[in-house]
Every structure is written in structure tokens, then in C-alpha cells.
Design a protein around this motif. Structure first.
Motif, PDB file in Angstrom:
ATOM      1  N   LEU A 228      20.001  -4.708 -35.488  1.00 11.68           N
ATOM      2  CA  LEU A 228      20.420  -5.676 -34.478  1.00 11.68           C
ATOM      3  C   LEU A 228      19.881  -5.302 -33.103  1.00 11.68           C
ATOM      4  CD1 LEU A 228      24.116  -6.317 -35.566  1.00 11.68           C
ATOM      5  CD2 LEU A 228      22.137  -7.814 -35.902  1.00 11.68           C
ATOM      6  N   TYR A 229      19.911  -4.015 -32.770  1.00 10.70           N
ATOM      7  CA  TYR A 229      19.401  -3.606 -31.457  1.00 10.70           C
ATOM      8  C   TYR A 229      17.894  -3.831 -31.368  1.00 10.70           C
ATOM      9  CZ  TYR A 229      17.938  -0.803 -27.523  1.00 10.70           C
ATOM     10  OH  TYR A 229      17.344  -0.391 -26.347  1.00 10.70           O
ATOM     11  N   LEU A 230      17.157  -3.412 -32.387  1.00  8.35           N
ATOM     12  CA  LEU A 230      15.702  -3.549 -32.338  1.00  8.35           C
ATOM     13  C   LEU A 230      15.288  -5.025 -32.347  1.00  8.35           C
ATOM     14  CD1 LEU A 230      14.721  -0.656 -34.777  1.00  8.35           C
ATOM     15  CD2 LEU A 230      14.593  -0.662 -32.277  1.00  8.35           C
ATOM     16  N   GLU A 231      16.022  -5.850 -33.085  1.00  7.56           N
ATOM     17  CA  GLU A 231      15.724  -7.282 -33.081  1.00  7.56           C
ATOM     18  C   GLU A 231      15.983  -7.879 -31.696  1.00  7.56           C
ATOM     19  OE1 GLU A 231      14.616 -11.081 -34.422  1.00  7.56           O
ATOM     20  OE2 GLU A 231      14.253  -9.078 -35.248  1.00  7.56           O
ATOM     21  N   SER A 232      16.995  -7.368 -30.996  1.00 15.74           N
ATOM     22  CA  SER A 232      17.280  -7.866 -29.642  1.00 15.74           C
ATOM     23  C   SER A 232      16.174  -7.499 -28.648  1.00 15.74           C
ATOM     24  CB  SER A 232      18.621  -7.314 -29.147  1.00 15.74           C
ATOM     25  OG  SER A 232      18.540  -5.918 -28.880  1.00 15.74           O
ATOM     26  N   CYS A 233      15.357  -6.523 -29.002  1.00 13.94           N
ATOM     27  CA  CYS A 233      14.244  -6.095 -28.132  1.00 13.94           C
ATOM     28  C   CYS A 233      12.943  -6.806 -28.480  1.00 13.94           C
ATOM     29  CB  CYS A 233      14.034  -4.589 -28.252  1.00 13.94           C
ATOM     30  SG  CYS A 233      15.429  -3.583 -27.711  1.00 13.94           S
ATOM     31  N   ALA A 234      12.997  -7.805 -29.366  1.00 13.10           N
ATOM     32  CA  ALA A 234      11.767  -8.418 -29.877  1.00 13.10           C
ATOM     33  C   ALA A 234      10.929  -9.044 -28.769  1.00 13.10           C
ATOM     34  CB  ALA A 234      12.111  -9.469 -30.937  1.00 13.10           C
ATOM     35  N   TRP A 235      11.566  -9.745 -27.815  1.00 10.24           N
ATOM     36  CA  TRP A 235      10.812 -10.355 -26.720  1.00 10.24           C
ATOM     37  C   TRP A 235      10.093  -9.296 -25.893  1.00 10.24           C
ATOM     38  CZ3 TRP A 235       9.113 -15.007 -26.341  1.00 10.24           C
ATOM     39  CH2 TRP A 235       9.828 -16.096 -26.838  1.00 10.24           C
ATOM     40  N   ASP A 236      10.787  -8.214 -25.583  1.00 10.44           N
ATOM     41  CA  ASP A 236      10.161  -7.136 -24.807  1.00 10.44           C
ATOM     42  C   ASP A 236       9.005  -6.513 -25.576  1.00 10.44           C
ATOM     43  OD1 ASP A 236      11.968  -7.591 -22.803  1.00 10.44           O
ATOM     44  OD2 ASP A 236      13.300  -5.940 -23.353  1.00 10.44           O
ATOM     45  N   LEU A 237       9.172  -6.355 -26.883  1.00 13.87           N
ATOM     46  CA  LEU A 237       8.090  -5.802 -27.705  1.00 13.87           C
ATOM     47  C   LEU A 237       6.895  -6.744 -27.721  1.00 13.87           C
ATOM     48  CD1 LEU A 237      10.188  -4.464 -30.721  1.00 13.87           C
ATOM     49  CD2 LEU A 237       9.090  -3.101 -28.936  1.00 13.87           C
ATOM     50  N   ASN A 238       7.144  -8.056 -27.737  1.00 19.79           N
ATOM     51  CA  ASN A 238       6.048  -9.027 -27.684  1.00 19.79           C
ATOM     52  C   ASN A 238       5.275  -8.910 -26.374  1.00 19.79           C
ATOM     53  OD1 ASN A 238       6.627 -10.079 -30.200  1.00 19.79           O
ATOM     54  ND2 ASN A 238       7.846 -11.784 -29.406  1.00 19.79           N
ATOM     55  N   SER A 239       6.004  -8.759 -25.277  1.00 17.55           N
ATOM     56  CA  SER A 239       5.325  -8.627 -23.978  1.00 17.55           C
ATOM     57  C   SER A 239       4.555  -7.327 -23.882  1.00 17.55           C
ATOM     58  CB  SER A 239       6.350  -8.721 -22.843  1.00 17.55           C
ATOM     59  OG  SER A 239       7.263  -7.630 -22.897  1.00 17.55           O
ATOM     60  N   LEU A 240       5.058  -6.283 -24.562  1.00 14.37           N
ATOM     61  CA  LEU A 240       4.375  -4.991 -24.521  1.00 14.37           C
ATOM     62  C   LEU A 240       3.033  -5.047 -25.238  1.00 14.37           C
ATOM     63  CD1 LEU A 240       4.946  -2.104 -23.478  1.00 14.37           C
ATOM     64  CD2 LEU A 240       5.829  -1.560 -25.749  1.00 14.37           C
ATOM     65  N   SER A 241       2.873  -5.973 -26.176  1.00 19.32           N
ATOM     66  CA  SER A 241       1.605  -6.079 -26.903  1.00 19.32           C
ATOM     67  C   SER A 241       0.451  -6.462 -25.998  1.00 19.32           C
ATOM     68  CB  SER A 241       1.735  -7.108 -28.032  1.00 19.32           C
ATOM     69  OG  SER A 241       1.970  -8.408 -27.503  1.00 19.32           O
ATOM     70  N   ALA A 242       0.749  -7.056 -24.829  1.00 21.78           N
ATOM     71  CA  ALA A 242      -0.300  -7.427 -23.880  1.00 21.78           C
ATOM     72  C   ALA A 242      -0.658  -6.274 -22.946  1.00 21.78           C
ATOM     73  CB  ALA A 242       0.142  -8.640 -23.057  1.00 21.78           C
ATOM     74  N   GLY A 243       0.038  -5.147 -23.066  1.00 27.08           N
ATOM     75  CA  GLY A 243      -0.247  -4.001 -22.217  1.00 27.08           C
ATOM     76  C   GLY A 243       0.941  -3.635 -21.348  1.00 27.08           C
ATOM     77  N   ASP A 244       0.994  -2.376 -20.943  1.00 28.42           N
ATOM     78  CA  ASP A 244       2.115  -1.904 -20.127  1.00 28.42           C
ATOM     79  C   ASP A 244       2.197  -2.638 -18.799  1.00 28.42           C
ATOM     80  OD1 ASP A 244       2.408  -0.180 -22.211  1.00 28.42           O
ATOM     81  OD2 ASP A 244       2.308   1.659 -21.021  1.00 28.42           O
ATOM     82  N   ASP A 245       1.055  -2.877 -18.169  1.00 25.69           N
ATOM     83  CA  ASP A 245       1.075  -3.521 -16.858  1.00 25.69           C
ATOM     84  C   ASP A 245       1.619  -4.945 -16.944  1.00 25.69           C
ATOM     85  OD1 ASP A 245       0.044  -1.258 -15.682  1.00 25.69           O
ATOM     86  OD2 ASP A 245      -2.043  -1.922 -15.859  1.00 25.69           O
ATOM     87  N   VAL A 246       1.201  -5.677 -17.956  1.00 27.74           N
ATOM     88  CA  VAL A 246       1.704  -7.043 -18.127  1.00 27.74           C
ATOM     89  C   VAL A 246       3.203  -7.026 -18.390  1.00 27.74           C
ATOM     90  CG1 VAL A 246       1.599  -9.107 -19.569  1.00 27.74           C
ATOM     91  CG2 VAL A 246      -0.510  -7.901 -18.950  1.00 27.74           C
ATOM     92  N   ALA A 247       3.653  -6.110 -19.247  1.00 26.54           N
ATOM     93  CA  ALA A 247       5.082  -6.024 -19.544  1.00 26.54           C
ATOM     94  C   ALA A 247       5.892  -5.681 -18.293  1.00 26.54           C
ATOM     95  CB  ALA A 247       5.317  -4.974 -20.631  1.00 26.54           C
ATOM     96  N   LYS A 248       5.369  -4.766 -17.466  1.00 30.30           N
ATOM     97  CA  LYS A 248       6.071  -4.417 -16.233  1.00 30.30           C
ATOM     98  C   LYS A 248       6.147  -5.602 -15.287  1.00 30.30           C
ATOM     99  CE  LYS A 248       4.871   0.506 -16.390  1.00 30.30           C
ATOM    100  NZ  LYS A 248       4.046   1.605 -15.792  1.00 30.30           N
ATOM    101  N   ASN A 249       5.076  -6.378 -15.209  1.00 32.92           N
ATOM    102  CA  ASN A 249       5.087  -7.566 -14.350  1.00 32.92           C
ATOM    103  C   ASN A 249       6.075  -8.621 -14.844  1.00 32.92           C
ATOM    104  OD1 ASN A 249       3.142  -6.550 -12.604  1.00 32.92           O
ATOM    105  ND2 ASN A 249       1.436  -7.401 -13.795  1.00 32.92           N
ATOM    106  N   LEU A 250       6.379  -8.586 -16.135  1.00 29.63           N
ATOM    107  CA  LEU A 250       7.351  -9.527 -16.692  1.00 29.63           C
ATOM    108  C   LEU A 250       8.780  -8.989 -16.607  1.00 29.63           C
ATOM    109  CD1 LEU A 250       5.394 -10.717 -19.867  1.00 29.63           C
ATOM    110  CD2 LEU A 250       5.819 -12.015 -17.767  1.00 29.63           C
ATOM    111  N   GLY A 251       8.939  -7.828 -15.980  1.00 37.91           N
ATOM    112  CA  GLY A 251      10.271  -7.275 -15.765  1.00 37.91           C
ATOM    113  C   GLY A 251      10.752  -6.310 -16.822  1.00 37.91           C
ATOM    114  N   VAL A 252       9.876  -5.870 -17.702  1.00 40.98           N
ATOM    115  CA  VAL A 252      10.268  -4.940 -18.753  1.00 40.98           C
ATOM    116  C   VAL A 252      10.173  -3.511 -18.246  1.00 40.98           C
ATOM    117  CG1 VAL A 252       9.744  -4.096 -21.079  1.00 40.98           C
ATOM    118  CG2 VAL A 252       9.466  -6.527 -20.534  1.00 40.98           C
ATOM    119  N   ASN A 253      11.214  -2.743 -18.432  1.00 41.64           N
ATOM    120  CA  ASN A 253      11.194  -1.315 -18.124  1.00 41.64           C
ATOM    121  C   ASN A 253      10.520  -0.603 -19.302  1.00 41.64           C
ATOM    122  OD1 ASN A 253      11.744   1.447 -17.714  1.00 41.64           O
ATOM    123  ND2 ASN A 253      13.629   0.978 -16.588  1.00 41.64           N
TER     124      ASN A 253
END
Length: 356
Positions: A228-253
Motif C-alpha cells: 500500500l505504501y509503495l503503491e501510494s508512491c507510484a506518481w512520484d516514481l513515475n516523475s522520477l523516471s524523467a530524472g532527479d531534476d525533473v522530479a525535484k521541479n515537480l515537488g518530489v523530495n
């Protein structure tokens, strides 16, 4: 077709795939409960399960069938499903976090560390933990494997914080730590006597011999909460696939996501491995096949990998205990054969880009 209709069509197809896998898993569960040297008809199996839930006293007249289905086969089937789910979601999330499809709990040294913990417990017994009664030798093995699995990820995290938290650093740290723990296992195997050497070897092969309701009660809530926890992180994991910088710009720690994701994945995998021993390839096969079926969207890939992992391991375990009945083959051996054939198939079909 409009973008909206395309999205809805793709979503519908993904849901159909997930439902189909679930149906296949349910059918496989009933076959696994049926298969074995003691044959029980399907209708009797269903009746026994229903009576065990609604009227346990009615089973007193069929104690032998109740013992086979409820006490032996069912906890083994459930533990195989939970282990397949845990290893697959752990591998899937680790691959997303580190953006490397070859990453799994085993690549990061978890299996080697758990092996070393189990070997320590087998060789030195309860003297490692004198506060545990001598009759709980298996409990010491489980606890040591679990704690050493966690220690491996802790060491990887410390190393990554010292030299930077890039995915390459984490992977290299995992490989090095895995070699160190493997060396420790070799030393213990060299120094111990023949009886304990055989026990270590059997544990390293992996199997469901220790399956019981106690193990299921411990593993089931851990697996469910981690999923359940890992599934709740699915959106953040999707954004991370574009790179750390993109994920950070989208608000992901990113650093926190990577740390918590690795820790939760480790908890899911090590909790199961502590009871089953080393079972390979599930953390690689489940996510890879899932990507072929459903794509890279982690909202659907994580549950797809979970179902595939449960299905693959349940089929493998059923084959392990029936193909040479009454002799049982370690399921870890079956998984090495299936995993090797699977990746050879990818290479021969020209799909090696999936794993490179």
C-alpha cells in the motif's frame, strides 16, 4: 480518437490485464491446494475451506483432509503468494528508484546479507541470542536473516551519503557489500561440520518447507502495508523516471523518496526471505514481464508485478513439490532454471534492450 479516449482505452486494457492475472492466480491457488501425493477432489477442498471458516467443528470427522488442506498446503500456498508479491514489488520499486532494470533485492546485497545472518544462526545457534530459549532455533535463524538484510541497506545508505546518492553509487555499494557477506558465508561453510553445512546449503537453495500459519500471520501484514505504501508512491516514481531534476521541479523530495522506498522494499523482501531462504529472479522477472504487458506506469506496474510474482512463485513451488513426488525439489532451484530460460528467451528474441 481524442487523447482522453485513448487514455481511457489504455486504462481499460490495463485493468483487464490485472483482472485476468487475478483470475489466473485464483485458479492456480485451487490447483496448488489440489496437487500433491494425497489427492483430494476440488469440491471437497472448497467444502473444507468453507467449513474451516464457518463451522470448524464439522471438520473433526475428516481430520486427515483438514490437516492436508488447512494445516499444510494452505499456509504454504499463501506464503508463496506473499513472497512472490514482496520480492516483485521490491524489485519493481528499486528499479524505478535507481532507474536501472537490473536492480533487485539481490543486486543490492540483501540476499547475501540475509544468507550470512542465517548461516551465523545455523553455526552458532542460540548462543548468538542467549535471551531466546534453545527450542526456538528456527526463530534465531529468521531474526538473524531479517536483521542482516536490514543492515545491508543501512550500510548502502551510509556509503551513498558519504559519496553521493546517485544510483550508480548505490548499485556499486550493493555489489561490494554483497561480495563481503558472501565471503562471510563461505568462511562459515568452510569452518562448520557436515550437518550444519548441509543445513546452510538447504537454506541457501530456498524453499517453502517452513511454511505455517505463524509465518503467514507475520508476513501478511508486512506485505500488505509495504504494498500500500509503495503503491501510494507510484506518481512520484513515475516523475522520477524523467530524472532527479525533473522530479525535484515537480515537488518530489528525491532523497527522501529514494531512502524510504529502499527501506520499505527491504522490509518487504527481507521479511519473506527470513522464512523461505534465498529465492532468486522473482524481483527481476515480475517487473520485466509486467512492463511487457502493461507498460511503465507504476500505478499499474506495481500491482501487475505483484500478481505476476505471486503467480510465478506459486507455480514454481507447486512444481517443486509435485514433479518428483514424493521427493521435493528446492523452489530456489526451479526459479534459477525458469529465470535463466526467461532471460535467454529475451536475448534470442532480440529483446535484450529490456534488460540493458
Amino acid at each position: 480518437m481524442t487523447p482522453t479516449s485513448l487514455y481511457l482505452t489504455g486504462k481499460r486494457q490495463k485493468l483487464i490485464i490485472l483482472i485476468s492475472l487475478l483470475v489466473v492466480l485464483v485458479v492456480t491457488i485451487f490447483y496448488a491446494l489440489y496437487a500433491g501425493s494425497y489427492h483430494i477432489p476440488f469440491d471437497r477442498i472448497i467444502t473444507i475451506i468453507i467449513q474451516a471458516i464457518t463451522d470448524p467443528a464439522a471438520l473433526e470427522s475428516v481430520k486427515s483432509e483438514k490437516t492436508v488442506v488447512i494445516d499444510f498446503r494452505m499456509p504454504r500456498v499463501i506464503l508463496a503468494i506473499l513472497t512472490g508479491i514482496s520480492l516483485s514489488i521490491a524489485g519493481c520499486v528499486m528499479q524505478a528508484l535507481l532507474r536501472n532494470p537490473l536492480v533487485s533485492p539481490f543486486t543490492l546485497g540483501l540476499s547475501s546479507a540475509a544468507s550470512f545472518g542465517a548461516a551465523l544462526a545455523i553455526v552458532f545457534g542460540v548462543s548468538l541470542m542467549p535471551f531466546i530459549p534453545a527450542e526456538f532455533q528456527n526463530g534465531v535463524i529468521i531474526l538473524c536473516a531479517f536483521l542482516l538484510g536490514w543492515l545491508s541497506i543501512l550500510l548502502i545508505y551510509v556509503i551513498s551519503r558519504m559519496k553521493g546518492s546517485s544510483s550508480a553509487t548505490l548499485i556499486l555499494a550493493g555489489v561490494v557489500i554483497g561480495y563481503i557477506f558472501t565471503a562471510g558465508v563461505m568462511i562459515l561453510k568452510y569452518l562448520t561440520n557436515d550437518e550444519k553445512l548441509r543445513e546452510i546449503t538447504l537454506w541457501l537453495m530456498g524453499g517453502m518447507w517452513g511454511a505455517n500459519w505463524g509465518a503467514v500471520i507475520i508476513v501478511a501484514p508486512i506485505t500488505l502495508l509495504c504494498f500500500l505504501y509503495l503503491e501510494s508512491c507510484a506518481w512520484d516514481l513515475n516523475s522520477l523516471s524523467a530524472g532527479d531534476d525533473v522530479a525535484k521541479n515537480l515537488g518530489v523530495n528525491v532523497n527522501r523518496l529514494r531512502l524510504t522506498g529502499l527501506c520499505v522494499s527491504t522490509l518487504a523482501a527481507s521479511a519473506c526471505l527470513a522464512f523461505t531462504g534465498i529465492i532468486g529472479f522473482i524481483g527481476l522477472m515480475g517487473p520485466h514481464i509486467g512492463r511487457m504487458l502493461i507498460g511503465n506506469d507504476n500505478r499499474y506496474l506495481i500491482p501487475c508485478a505483484a500478481l505476476l510474482g505471486a503467480l510465478i512463485l506459486l507455480i514454481s513451488d507447486t512444481a517443486a513439490r509435485t514433479v518428483m513426488d514424493p521427493v521435493e525439489i528446492p523452489v530456489g532451484v526451479i526459479m534459477y532454471v525458469i529465470g535463466g530460460i526467461f532471460f535467454l528467451f529475451l536475448i534470442l528474441r532480440g529483446k535484450h534492450r529490456v534488460i540493458t
